[in-house]
Scaffold this motif. Structure first.
Motif, PDB file in Angstrom:
ATOM      1  N   ILE A  51       0.863  -1.180   0.000  1.00  0.00           N
ATOM      2  CA  ILE A  51       0.000   0.000   0.000  1.00  0.00           C
ATOM      3  C   ILE A  51       0.898   1.229   0.000  1.00  0.00           C
ATOM      4  O   ILE A  51       1.652   1.456   0.946  1.00  0.00           O
ATOM      5  N   ILE A  52       0.834   2.006  -1.070  1.00  0.00           N
ATOM      6  CA  ILE A  52       1.752   3.127  -1.274  1.00  0.00           C
ATOM      7  C   ILE A  52       0.970   4.436  -1.232  1.00  0.00           C
ATOM      8  O   ILE A  52      -0.002   4.620  -1.965  1.00  0.00           O
ATOM      9  N   MET A  53       1.426   5.350  -0.366  1.00  0.00           N
ATOM     10  CA  MET A  53       0.763   6.644  -0.234  1.00  0.00           C
ATOM     11  C   MET A  53       1.779   7.775  -0.351  1.00  0.00           C
ATOM     12  O   MET A  53       2.635   7.928   0.518  1.00  0.00           O
ATOM     13  N   PRO A  54       1.725   8.563  -1.412  1.00  0.00           N
ATOM     14  CA  PRO A  54       2.532   9.786  -1.456  1.00  0.00           C
ATOM     15  C   PRO A  54       1.908  10.816  -0.535  1.00  0.00           C
ATOM     16  O   PRO A  54       0.677  10.932  -0.450  1.00  0.00           O
ATOM     17  N   ALA A  55       2.722  11.561   0.172  1.00  0.00           N
ATOM     18  CA  ALA A  55       2.176  12.514   1.151  1.00  0.00           C
ATOM     19  C   ALA A  55       3.010  13.778   1.185  1.00  0.00           C
ATOM     20  O   ALA A  55       4.239  13.738   1.094  1.00  0.00           O
ATOM     21  N   LYS A  56       2.316  14.896   1.323  1.00  0.00           N
ATOM     22  CA  LYS A  56       2.986  16.169   1.536  1.00  0.00           C
ATOM     23  C   LYS A  56       2.136  17.000   2.502  1.00  0.00           C
ATOM     24  O   LYS A  56       1.029  17.426   2.164  1.00  0.00           O
ATOM     25  N   ASN A  57       2.640  17.151   3.715  1.00  0.00           N
ATOM     26  CA  ASN A  57       1.940  17.890   4.770  1.00  0.00           C
ATOM     27  C   ASN A  57       0.544  17.309   5.047  1.00  0.00           C
ATOM     28  O   ASN A  57      -0.448  18.035   5.089  1.00  0.00           O
ATOM     29  N   GLU A  58       0.498  15.993   5.222  1.00  0.00           N
ATOM     30  CA  GLU A  58      -0.772  15.313   5.487  1.00  0.00           C
ATOM     31  C   GLU A  58      -0.777  14.656   6.865  1.00  0.00           C
ATOM     32  O   GLU A  58      -1.426  13.634   7.079  1.00  0.00           O
ATOM     33  N   ALA A  59      -0.065  15.240   7.840  1.00  0.00           N
ATOM     34  CA  ALA A  59       0.073  14.629   9.160  1.00  0.00           C
ATOM     35  C   ALA A  59      -1.283  14.412   9.824  1.00  0.00           C
ATOM     36  O   ALA A  59      -1.544  13.350  10.399  1.00  0.00           O
ATOM     37  N   LYS A  60      -2.145  15.394   9.769  1.00  0.00           N
ATOM     38  CA  LYS A  60      -3.449  15.291  10.414  1.00  0.00           C
ATOM     39  C   LYS A  60      -4.265  14.149   9.830  1.00  0.00           C
ATOM     40  O   LYS A  60      -4.877  13.355  10.559  1.00  0.00           O
ATOM     41  N   SER A  61      -4.270  14.043   8.528  1.00  0.00           N
ATOM     42  CA  SER A  61      -5.016  12.975   7.871  1.00  0.00           C
ATOM     43  C   SER A  61      -4.397  11.611   8.149  1.00  0.00           C
ATOM     44  O   SER A  61      -5.096  10.633   8.428  1.00  0.00           O
ATOM     45  N   LEU A  62      -3.071  11.539   8.077  1.00  0.00           N
ATOM     46  CA  LEU A  62      -2.379  10.264   8.271  1.00  0.00           C
ATOM     47  C   LEU A  62      -2.589   9.713   9.678  1.00  0.00           C
ATOM     48  O   LEU A  62      -2.652   8.492   9.864  1.00  0.00           O
ATOM     49  N   ASP A  63      -2.705  10.570  10.659  1.00  0.00           N
ATOM     50  CA  ASP A  63      -2.909  10.128  12.035  1.00  0.00           C
ATOM     51  C   ASP A  63      -4.236   9.380  12.188  1.00  0.00           C
ATOM     52  O   ASP A  63      -4.369   8.500  13.041  1.00  0.00           O
ATOM     53  N   GLU A  64      -5.210   9.727  11.374  1.00  0.00           N
ATOM     54  CA  GLU A  64      -6.495   9.032  11.385  1.00  0.00           C
ATOM     55  C   GLU A  64      -6.509   7.854  10.416  1.00  0.00           C
ATOM     56  O   GLU A  64      -7.156   6.833  10.667  1.00  0.00           O
ATOM     57  N   LEU A  65      -5.776   7.999   9.321  1.00  0.00           N
ATOM     58  CA  LEU A  65      -5.840   7.024   8.234  1.00  0.00           C
ATOM     59  C   LEU A  65      -5.002   5.776   8.489  1.00  0.00           C
ATOM     60  O   LEU A  65      -5.447   4.643   8.230  1.00  0.00           O
ATOM     61  N   ILE A  66      -3.797   5.953   8.999  1.00  0.00           N
ATOM     62  CA  ILE A  66      -2.868   4.829   9.135  1.00  0.00           C
ATOM     63  C   ILE A  66      -3.410   3.701  10.022  1.00  0.00           C
ATOM     64  O   ILE A  66      -3.281   2.520   9.661  1.00  0.00           O
ATOM     65  N   PRO A  67      -4.029   3.992  11.198  1.00  0.00           N
ATOM     66  CA  PRO A  67      -4.570   2.881  11.999  1.00  0.00           C
ATOM     67  C   PRO A  67      -5.591   2.036  11.254  1.00  0.00           C
ATOM     68  O   PRO A  67      -5.623   0.802  11.410  1.00  0.00           O
ATOM     69  N   LYS A  68      -6.415   2.672  10.433  1.00  0.00           N
ATOM     70  CA  LYS A  68      -7.393   1.922   9.637  1.00  0.00           C
ATOM     71  C   LYS A  68      -6.696   1.042   8.603  1.00  0.00           C
ATOM     72  O   LYS A  68      -7.079  -0.110   8.382  1.00  0.00           O
ATOM     73  N   ILE A  69      -5.658   1.591   7.989  1.00  0.00           N
ATOM     74  CA  ILE A  69      -4.940   0.833   6.963  1.00  0.00           C
ATOM     75  C   ILE A  69      -4.162  -0.317   7.582  1.00  0.00           C
ATOM     76  O   ILE A  69      -4.035  -1.396   6.988  1.00  0.00           O
ATOM     77  N   ILE A  70      -3.629  -0.110   8.775  1.00  0.00           N
ATOM     78  CA  ILE A  70      -2.887  -1.176   9.449  1.00  0.00           C
ATOM     79  C   ILE A  70      -3.776  -2.394   9.674  1.00  0.00           C
ATOM     80  O   ILE A  70      -3.341  -3.555   9.480  1.00  0.00           O
ATOM     81  N   ASN A  71      -5.013  -2.170  10.084  1.00  0.00           N
ATOM     82  CA  ASN A  71      -5.947  -3.284  10.299  1.00  0.00           C
ATOM     83  C   ASN A  71      -6.201  -4.053   9.007  1.00  0.00           C
ATOM     84  O   ASN A  71      -6.245  -5.292   8.998  1.00  0.00           O
ATOM     85  N   ILE A  72      -6.358  -3.324   7.907  1.00  0.00           N
ATOM     86  CA  ILE A  72      -6.598  -3.971   6.616  1.00  0.00           C
ATOM     87  C   ILE A  72      -5.337  -4.669   6.122  1.00  0.00           C
ATOM     88  O   ILE A  72      -5.388  -5.786   5.599  1.00  0.00           O
TER      89      ILE A  72
END
Length: 285
Positions: A6-27
């Motif tokens: 699972i590849i995610m390019p990111a630029k200044n997305e800390a707020k979103s990633l803090d919510e998104l990564i736990p969901k992706i980890i489960n999947i």
């Protein structure tokens, strides 16, 4: 060895990633996938968030662009299939399994297709619709979402075209047309996209010009003659009818008529050469 990356390019997305990564980890644990975040020059806490969750974090030394980050992530990936998604919260991780079910049907690339009301604004929705119509005409198949960045691809087949991908935001267009040109199968899964968190990194003026160039890239990547041939016919017909007009109106043959006809022939020849070059590019894949 992972089945998926699972590849995610990111630029200044800390707020979103803090919510998104736990969901992706489960999947990711359910489908045997690794998670790769490619930081494209962030100045916020993107690095801290990624390190907190212990995922694979890659930092570009400077801002290279969305497409460049995709290529960096793909080259780092160990999975047999690559899952690309945005880090801004637009893409729902719960849709990954739905896309993978379609992928198991022998599809080479599955694209998350946005519902009509999922576009960020009216102008971008109109532009995407225009791209879809043109691309569908070029390939002879219905393309539901040419520019969606939410997709699953066969890793081996994706890397065949990695050198063709631009470093900017038009990489989805390029890889889609390349897959169609090579005869690989592409499918679309309709889904809703969320409103992005934070500000968009797309500049409406600079990237607007780049997106207009996507239209020409569509033609050159798939079949240049489908673009150049109609243009050449238009020039030749204009020259012919202008000749008739000036002959019956003034009894003379104008240089403009000859110029239009010769331009039409030149455009056709350019298209013919471009067609041969395109064929050579894909014959090596």
């Amino acid at each position: 060895m992972y089945d998926y990356s699972i590849i995610m390019p990111a630029k200044n997305e800390a707020k979103s990633l803090d919510e998104l990564i736990p969901k992706i980890i489960n999947i990711a644990s359910d489908i045997n996938a690794e998670i790769i975040v490619v930081d494209d020059g962030s100045t916020d806490h993107t690095a801290e968030i990624c390190h907190k969750y212990g995922i694979n974090y890659i930092k570009n030394p400077y801002t290279k662009g969305n497409g460049a980050s995709i290529k960096v992530g793909a080259n780092e990936a160990n999975g047999k299939y690559l899952i690309f998604m945005d880090a801004d919260g637009q893409h729902d991780p719960d849709n990954i399994k739905l896309m993978l079910e379609v992928m198991k049907q022998g599809i080479d690339m599955v694209v998350g297709s946005r519902y009509k009301n999922s576009h960020a604004n009216i102008s971008r929705g109109f532009a995407n619709k225009l791209y879809n119509i043109l691309a569908s005409w070029m390939v002879g198949h219905k393309i539901s979402d040419l520019t969606s960045g939410f997709r699953v691809v066969n890793e081996y087949k994706f890397k065949q075209f990695i050198n063709l991908l631009p470093n900017g935001f038009s990489y989805p267009t390029t890889i889609t047309m390349a897959f169609y040109r090579a005869g690989y199968s592409v499918n679309y899964v309709p889904m809703s996209f969320h409103k992005r968190k934070g500000n968009s990194h797309i500049n409406p003026f600079q990237d607007g010009i780049r997106f207009l160039l996507i239209i020409f890239k569509i033609g050159t990547l798939y079949s240049p003659l489908k673009i150049f041939f109609p243009l050449s016919i238009i020039h030749i017909l204009l020259g012919f009818f202008y000749y008739i007009y000036t002959y019956f109106s003034f009894g003379t043959f104008t240089n403009m008529s000859a110029l239009l006809v010769s331009n039409g022939l030149l455009i056709f020849l350019i298209g013919l050469v471009s067609e041969q070059i395109t064929a050579l590019i894909y014959s090596n894949k």
